[in-house]
Write a protein that holds these residues in place. Structure first.
Motif, mmCIF file in Angstrom:
data_model
loop_
_atom_site.group_PDB
_atom_site.id
_atom_site.type_symbol
_atom_site.label_atom_id
_atom_site.label_comp_id
_atom_site.label_asym_id
_atom_site.label_seq_id
_atom_site.Cartn_x
_atom_site.Cartn_y
_atom_site.Cartn_z
ATOM 1 N N HIS A 88 34.373 -29.547 48.528
ATOM 2 C CA HIS A 88 34.949 -30.892 48.619
ATOM 3 C C HIS A 88 36.474 -30.835 48.783
ATOM 4 N N ALA A 89 37.117 -29.975 48.011
ATOM 5 C CA ALA A 89 38.580 -29.806 48.114
ATOM 6 C C ALA A 89 38.941 -28.379 47.681
ATOM 7 N N PRO A 90 39.335 -27.533 48.654
ATOM 8 C CA PRO A 90 39.372 -27.808 50.094
ATOM 9 C C PRO A 90 37.959 -27.933 50.675
ATOM 10 N N ALA A 91 37.834 -28.724 51.747
ATOM 11 C CA ALA A 91 36.522 -29.004 52.316
ATOM 12 C C ALA A 91 36.037 -27.927 53.278
ATOM 13 N N ASP A 92 36.952 -27.104 53.776
ATOM 14 C CA ASP A 92 36.592 -26.044 54.708
ATOM 15 C C ASP A 92 36.000 -24.857 53.939
ATOM 16 N N TYR A 93 34.868 -24.315 54.425
ATOM 17 C CA TYR A 93 34.179 -23.243 53.703
ATOM 18 C C TYR A 93 35.066 -22.016 53.516
ATOM 19 N N GLU A 94 35.729 -21.583 54.564
ATOM 20 C CA GLU A 94 36.537 -20.366 54.464
ATOM 21 C C GLU A 94 37.620 -20.519 53.407
ATOM 22 N N ARG A 95 38.315 -21.648 53.428
ATOM 23 C CA ARG A 95 39.379 -21.882 52.447
ATOM 24 C C ARG A 95 38.804 -22.068 51.057
ATOM 25 N N ALA A 96 37.638 -22.714 50.955
ATOM 26 C CA ALA A 96 37.037 -22.961 49.640
ATOM 27 C C ALA A 96 36.679 -21.665 48.929
ATOM 28 N N PHE A 97 36.215 -20.679 49.680
ATOM 29 C CA PHE A 97 35.850 -19.407 49.054
ATOM 30 C C PHE A 97 37.078 -18.540 48.778
ATOM 31 N N ALA A 98 38.171 -18.788 49.481
ATOM 32 C CA ALA A 98 39.371 -17.956 49.325
ATOM 33 C C ALA A 98 40.345 -18.502 48.284
ATOM 34 N N VAL A 99 40.130 -19.739 47.809
ATOM 35 C CA VAL A 99 41.077 -20.369 46.901
ATOM 36 C C VAL A 99 41.033 -19.722 45.518
ATOM 37 N N THR A 100 42.133 -19.793 44.793
ATOM 38 C CA THR A 100 42.193 -19.275 43.427
ATOM 39 C C THR A 100 42.637 -20.381 42.477
ATOM 40 N N GLY A 101 42.182 -20.299 41.243
ATOM 41 C CA GLY A 101 42.661 -21.201 40.199
ATOM 42 C C GLY A 101 41.880 -22.482 40.028
ATOM 43 N N THR A 102 41.676 -23.227 41.127
ATOM 44 C CA THR A 102 40.968 -24.503 41.024
ATOM 45 C C THR A 102 40.403 -24.925 42.375
ATOM 46 N N CYS A 103 39.306 -25.665 42.356
ATOM 47 C CA CYS A 103 38.719 -26.254 43.566
ATOM 48 C C CYS A 103 37.713 -27.308 43.133
ATOM 49 N N GLU A 104 37.222 -28.086 44.097
ATOM 50 C CA GLU A 104 36.203 -29.094 43.824
ATOM 51 C C GLU A 104 35.036 -28.919 44.784
ATOM 52 N N TRP A 105 33.818 -29.099 44.262
ATOM 53 C CA TRP A 105 32.604 -28.969 45.065
ATOM 54 C C TRP A 105 31.677 -30.154 44.806
ATOM 55 N N SER A 106 30.894 -30.500 45.817
ATOM 56 C CA SER A 106 29.769 -31.406 45.611
ATOM 57 C C SER A 106 28.641 -30.593 44.982
ATOM 58 N N CYS A 107 28.084 -31.081 43.893
ATOM 59 C CA CYS A 107 27.111 -30.308 43.120
ATOM 60 C C CYS A 107 25.949 -31.189 42.660
ATOM 61 N N ILE A 108 24.848 -30.541 42.348
ATOM 62 C CA ILE A 108 23.764 -31.161 41.595
ATOM 63 C C ILE A 108 23.823 -30.553 40.196
ATOM 64 N N VAL A 109 23.752 -31.404 39.188
ATOM 65 C CA VAL A 109 23.891 -30.937 37.804
ATOM 66 C C VAL A 109 22.544 -31.031 37.093
ATOM 67 N N GLY A 110 22.078 -29.892 36.572
ATOM 68 C CA GLY A 110 20.868 -29.872 35.773
ATOM 69 C C GLY A 110 21.184 -30.168 34.317
ATOM 70 N N ASN A 111 20.288 -30.900 33.647
ATOM 71 C CA ASN A 111 20.494 -31.316 32.249
ATOM 72 C C ASN A 111 21.701 -32.252 32.149
ATOM 73 N N ARG A 112 21.845 -33.105 33.186
ATOM 74 C CA ARG A 112 22.999 -34.002 33.294
ATOM 75 C C ARG A 112 23.144 -34.905 32.077
ATOM 76 N N LYS A 113 22.027 -35.303 31.474
ATOM 77 C CA LYS A 113 22.099 -36.230 30.335
ATOM 78 C C LYS A 113 22.835 -35.627 29.147
ATOM 79 N N LYS A 114 22.920 -34.304 29.098
ATOM 80 C CA LYS A 114 23.634 -33.651 27.989
ATOM 81 C C LYS A 114 25.132 -33.483 28.287
ATOM 82 N N TRP A 115 25.530 -33.821 29.519
ATOM 83 C CA TRP A 115 26.936 -33.648 29.910
ATOM 84 C C TRP A 115 27.499 -35.000 30.318
ATOM 85 N N LYS A 116 27.882 -35.788 29.338
ATOM 86 C CA LYS A 116 28.379 -37.134 29.612
ATOM 87 C C LYS A 116 29.913 -37.168 29.740
ATOM 88 N N GLU A 117 30.590 -36.235 29.093
ATOM 89 C CA GLU A 117 32.045 -36.198 29.143
ATOM 90 C C GLU A 117 32.520 -34.793 28.808
#
Length: 403
Positions: A88-117
């Motif tokens: 998601h940020a960075p949105a480009d695959y090559e840059r997303a895999f090369a980044v260090t420290g922090t990034c954002e991805w679109s994800c599916i979360v399992g056991n979501r009800k246990k992760w409210k905050e």
């Protein structure tokens, strides 16, 4: 134009014991159903060079499956699975895999009800130092979330996934990933990371078989389409035309377009992902034809290819696309597609033959097969069920040739 597809017409009985839960010891030892102009026969996959027409250009999807499943925990101890779908940020695959420290991805979360905050985390050792990976939910979008990752280890995100992640084998295998999946749920020619599911038609090829095919005069080309989790989404509407197709990102090089044009009429696609990539090129070319630009930043719509005149041939399309890339100095073209290939009068413009595994009942992949072979898909699947073929991702293969 109204479109209707009764998905129940594309159902068939698939007993659980016919689903291949593990790969065979030898990739190319799988069975090969050969469909040629209505006739059905059976070979071993290793013999595919004997039945493919001479001089074919065989097109592979060289995407690589990432270790997209990360098991994390809340500080309280609750177990949370984060399944990374696409950057998601960075949105480009090559840059997303090369980044260090922090990034954002679109994800599916399992056991979501246990992760409210708050955050979830993994604490681990790397090169003798205690380090951590943490994740926060930034935004919710239906079944998906935008997740921000932060980590203290001196690693890229790609290295982090390789170190901590698990291979995302298909849900219908009903088992956890095992050591064998880390090599066998990956094609031998995979190169570019980005898929959360393997282009499984290619799992049957070995380095030795590829060398043999090359020695017999077959040509090879590669495209890249990163397979998304949407490939496993069932068609829930009785009218399959109402099923919203998922978006998948692809890339093609100018040299590959040149190969396809030179070999037009003799193109064999390995897998439905290669088919969708190649056929999507006609939509980009038609945009050039009508507007002067492929407008590659705009997703190719689900029904966009159906609106192109049937006399606009694949040869013409490839010529227009190649001409534009040469004029613009573009060595590669990135785009995204939602195309849905169905029996509703779809015109195949680029692909001549298809190598593919056996797909789930009532799936969009089975609709694609039906678009190519018509009602003969039932004869093909009846034969496979009656002759001990293994089904789905780790199952046997088919070579479909209309001529």
């Amino acid at each position: 134009m109204e479109r209707h597809i009764a998905i129940n017409d594309f159902d068939y009985p698939l007993p659980d014991e016919r689903i291949a839960k593990f790969p065979l010891a030898e990739r190319s030892a799988s069975k090969l159903l050969v469909y040629r102009g209505g006739e059905i026969s059976e070979r071993r996959f290793a013999d595919i060079g004997d039945v493919l027409p001479a001089g074919q250009l065989i097109v592979f999807n060289n995407t690589k499956v990432i270790r997209a499943r990360i098991i994390m925990h809340k500080p309280s101890g609750a177990r949370i699975e984060v399944f990374c779908l696409e950057p998601h940020a960075p949105a480009d695959y090559e840059r997303a895999f090369a980044v260090t420290g922090t990034c954002e991805w679109s994800c599916i979360v399992g056991n979501r009800k246990k992760w409210k905050e708050g955050y979830v985390e993994i604490n681990f050792d790397y090169e003798g130092a205690a380090v951590w990976l943490r994740a926060w939910i930034v935004e919710e979008r239906g079944r998906e979330c935008t997740v921000r990752f932060e980590w203290s280890a001196p690693m890229t995100f790609g290295q982090l996934l390789e170190h901590l992640g698990r291979i995302p084998i298909p849900p219908y295998l009903n088992r956890d990933s095992e050591e064998i999946d880390y090599t066998r749920y990956q094609t031998v020619y995979s190169k570019f990371e980005g898929s959360v599911a393997a282009p499984t038609a290619g799992l049957h090829f070995t380095p030795e078989l590829l060398e043999s095919l090359r020695g017999r005069g077959f040509d090879f080309a590669e495209v890249t389409l990163h397979v998304g989790a949407g490939t496993f989404l069932p068609v829930k509407d009785e009218d399959a035309a109402q099923h919203p197709m998922h978006t998948e990102h692809f890339e093609i090089r100018r040299d590959t377009v040149r190969q396809l044009l030179a070999k037009w009429g003799a193109v064999t696609a390995v897998g439905t992902t290669s088919v969708r990539t190649l056929e999507s090129l006609a939509a980009l070319a038609w945009r050039i034809h009508t507007t002067g630009s492929p407008d590659a930043g705009r997703v190719i719509g689900q029904w966009e290819l159906y609106d192109i005149p049937t006399d606009y041939t694949g040869r013409t399309a490839l010529g227009e696309l190649l001409g534009w890339m040469e004029r613009e100095g573009e060595e590669r073209l990135k785009a995204a597609t939602q195309i849905m290939i169905t029996p509703l009068g779809y015109t195949f413009r680029i692909v001549r033959n298809i190598i593919t595994n056996f797909h789930q009942p009532k799936s969009t992949l089975l609709l694609l097969v039906s678009a190519y072979v018509g009602d003969d898909w039932r004869r093909i699947y009846d034969y496979a069920l009656g002759h001990d073929f293994r089904f789905l991702s780790y199952g046997d293969s088919s070579l479909l040739m209309r001529d």
